[in-house]
Design a protein around this motif. Structure first.
Motif, short mmCIF file in Angstrom:
data_model
loop_
_atom_site.label_atom_id
_atom_site.label_comp_id
_atom_site.label_asym_id
_atom_site.label_seq_id
_atom_site.Cartn_x
_atom_site.Cartn_y
_atom_site.Cartn_z
N PHE A 162 6.77 -0.25 6.25
CA PHE A 162 7.35 0.68 5.29
C PHE A 162 7.38 2.11 5.82
N ASN A 163 6.44 2.48 6.72
CA ASN A 163 6.48 3.85 7.22
C ASN A 163 7.41 4.01 8.43
N ASN A 164 8.09 2.90 8.76
CA ASN A 164 9.16 2.90 9.76
C ASN A 164 8.69 3.24 11.17
N THR A 165 7.46 2.82 11.49
CA THR A 165 6.98 2.95 12.87
C THR A 165 6.91 1.58 13.56
N PHE A 166 7.24 0.53 12.82
CA PHE A 166 7.12 -0.84 13.33
C PHE A 166 7.94 -1.06 14.59
N ASN A 167 9.23 -0.71 14.56
CA ASN A 167 10.08 -0.94 15.73
C ASN A 167 9.63 -0.12 16.94
N GLU A 168 9.19 1.09 16.69
CA GLU A 168 8.72 1.92 17.80
C GLU A 168 7.50 1.31 18.46
N ILE A 169 6.55 0.85 17.63
CA ILE A 169 5.31 0.29 18.16
C ILE A 169 5.57 -1.02 18.89
N THR A 170 6.30 -1.94 18.27
CA THR A 170 6.55 -3.22 18.93
C THR A 170 7.41 -3.03 20.19
N GLY A 171 8.26 -2.01 20.18
CA GLY A 171 9.10 -1.75 21.34
C GLY A 171 8.34 -1.23 22.54
N LEU A 172 7.12 -0.76 22.31
CA LEU A 172 6.29 -0.26 23.41
C LEU A 172 5.49 -1.36 24.09
N ASP B 123 13.84 7.23 2.30
CA ASP B 123 12.82 7.68 1.36
C ASP B 123 11.63 6.71 1.44
N THR B 124 10.48 7.19 1.90
CA THR B 124 9.32 6.31 2.10
C THR B 124 8.87 5.68 0.79
N ALA B 125 8.95 6.41 -0.32
CA ALA B 125 8.57 5.85 -1.62
C ALA B 125 9.48 4.67 -1.97
N HIS B 126 10.76 4.79 -1.70
CA HIS B 126 11.69 3.68 -1.93
C HIS B 126 11.34 2.50 -1.03
N ARG B 127 11.01 2.78 0.21
CA ARG B 127 10.68 1.73 1.17
C ARG B 127 9.44 0.95 0.73
N ILE B 128 8.48 1.63 0.16
CA ILE B 128 7.26 0.98 -0.33
C ILE B 128 7.60 0.01 -1.47
N ALA C 145 0.84 -1.20 0.00
CA ALA C 145 0.00 0.00 0.00
C ALA C 145 0.87 1.25 0.00
N THR C 146 0.34 2.34 -0.52
CA THR C 146 1.09 3.59 -0.56
C THR C 146 0.59 4.62 0.45
N LEU C 147 -0.66 4.50 0.88
CA LEU C 147 -1.24 5.39 1.90
C LEU C 147 -1.02 6.87 1.57
N GLY C 148 -1.15 7.21 0.31
CA GLY C 148 -1.07 8.60 -0.09
C GLY C 148 0.32 9.15 -0.27
N ILE C 149 1.34 8.31 -0.10
CA ILE C 149 2.72 8.76 -0.30
C ILE C 149 2.96 9.04 -1.78
N GLU C 150 3.59 10.16 -2.08
CA GLU C 150 3.91 10.47 -3.48
C GLU C 150 5.02 9.54 -3.96
#
Length: 246
Positions: free
Chosen positions: A163-173, A68-73, A48-53
């Motif tokens: 891809f939006n790089n919040t995974f580690n932060e969320i799982t770490g909580l 670069d979020t587009a690259h990560r997607i 998914a792109t979730l509105g990322i250009e």
């Protein structure tokens, strides 16, 4: 905030392991809501792109930039086209058919899956739902997310956090002993995902090799519902959690 200490975030981990080779890509499309890659074996990965250009730079030879979020997607879709097809799946089931949520407590959903939420509602099961990309009366105030995550017994986590790089932060909580179920067609179906804190089941999608209908729907701007008829809902389970699956 607790931080995982044993693995890099998933996109970096799989990039260091697999790289990104345009020569192994047969076809690709960038749509309004998804990116799809068909690799040289005909296997299809989506994200998914979730509105990322988005841009086509990676497909034109640019070096991947993991900031670069587009690259990560694009990398996410590329990894899906590889790892999601490393095994056979003998059980094609939806998350609600495999997890008995009546036995779970303090349920938190990060990423609003509307059809799944309706199943919770129809079964009178309570949960908190957070989503920064959607608006709905059922969403819990985003300011409460960190507290709810730190107290959660069960978390349904959207794969787009990778891809939006919040995974580690969320799982770490999340607290020790919490059960995290990753959900969504963007997920990378690799057993290495179980090395991250509390990940117990990864639910994702696979397509029939060479099925151009998937790419056509995505290029026409459709979201998940557009290519839903062409996918199989599959999952992988952490070994020590197999007895918990219905």
């Amino acid at each position: 905030m607790k931080k995982p200490v044993f693995m890099k975030e998933p996109i970096e981990h799989f990039y260091l392991k697999t790289g990104f080779k345009t020569g192994k890509i047969k076809e690709w499309v960038i749509g309004d809501k998804y990116v799809a890659i068909m690799n040289h074996k005909g296997n299809i990965g989506v994200c998914a792109t979730l509105g990322i250009e988005m841009n086509e730079g990676l497909f034109r030879g640019e070096k991947p930039d993991l900031k670069d979020t587009a690259h990560r997607i694009i990398l996410n879709a590329y990894f899906n086209s590889i790892y999601n097809y490393e095994r056979q799946y003998f059980d094609i089931k939806d998350i609600f058919d495999r997890i008995d949520f009546s036995l779970q407590n303090k349920i938190v959903m990060v990423g609003y899956f509307e059809t799944l939420y309706k199943k919770f509602s129809d079964n009178n099961l309570q949960l908190d739902v957070f989503d920064i990309h959607k608006e709905s009366d059922i969403l819990t105030d985003i300011s409460k997310m960190k507290v709810r995550l730190s107290e959660a017994g069960t978390i349904i986590l959207t794969g787009t956090t990778i891809f939006n790089n919040t995974f580690n932060e969320i799982t770490g909580l999340t607290p020790r002993g919490c059960n995290i179920f990753l959900l969504g067609p963007s997920n990378i179906l690799s057993e290495e995902m179980f090395s991250y804190p509390n990940i117990k089941v990864v639910f994702g999608s696979v397509f029939k090799p060479g099925d151009r209908r998937v790419l056509d729907k995505i290029s026409e701007g459709y979201g998940t519902r557009g290519f839903l008829p062409y996918l199989d809902k599959v999952y992988i389970v952490k070994d020590d959690y197999r007895n918990e699956i219905q």
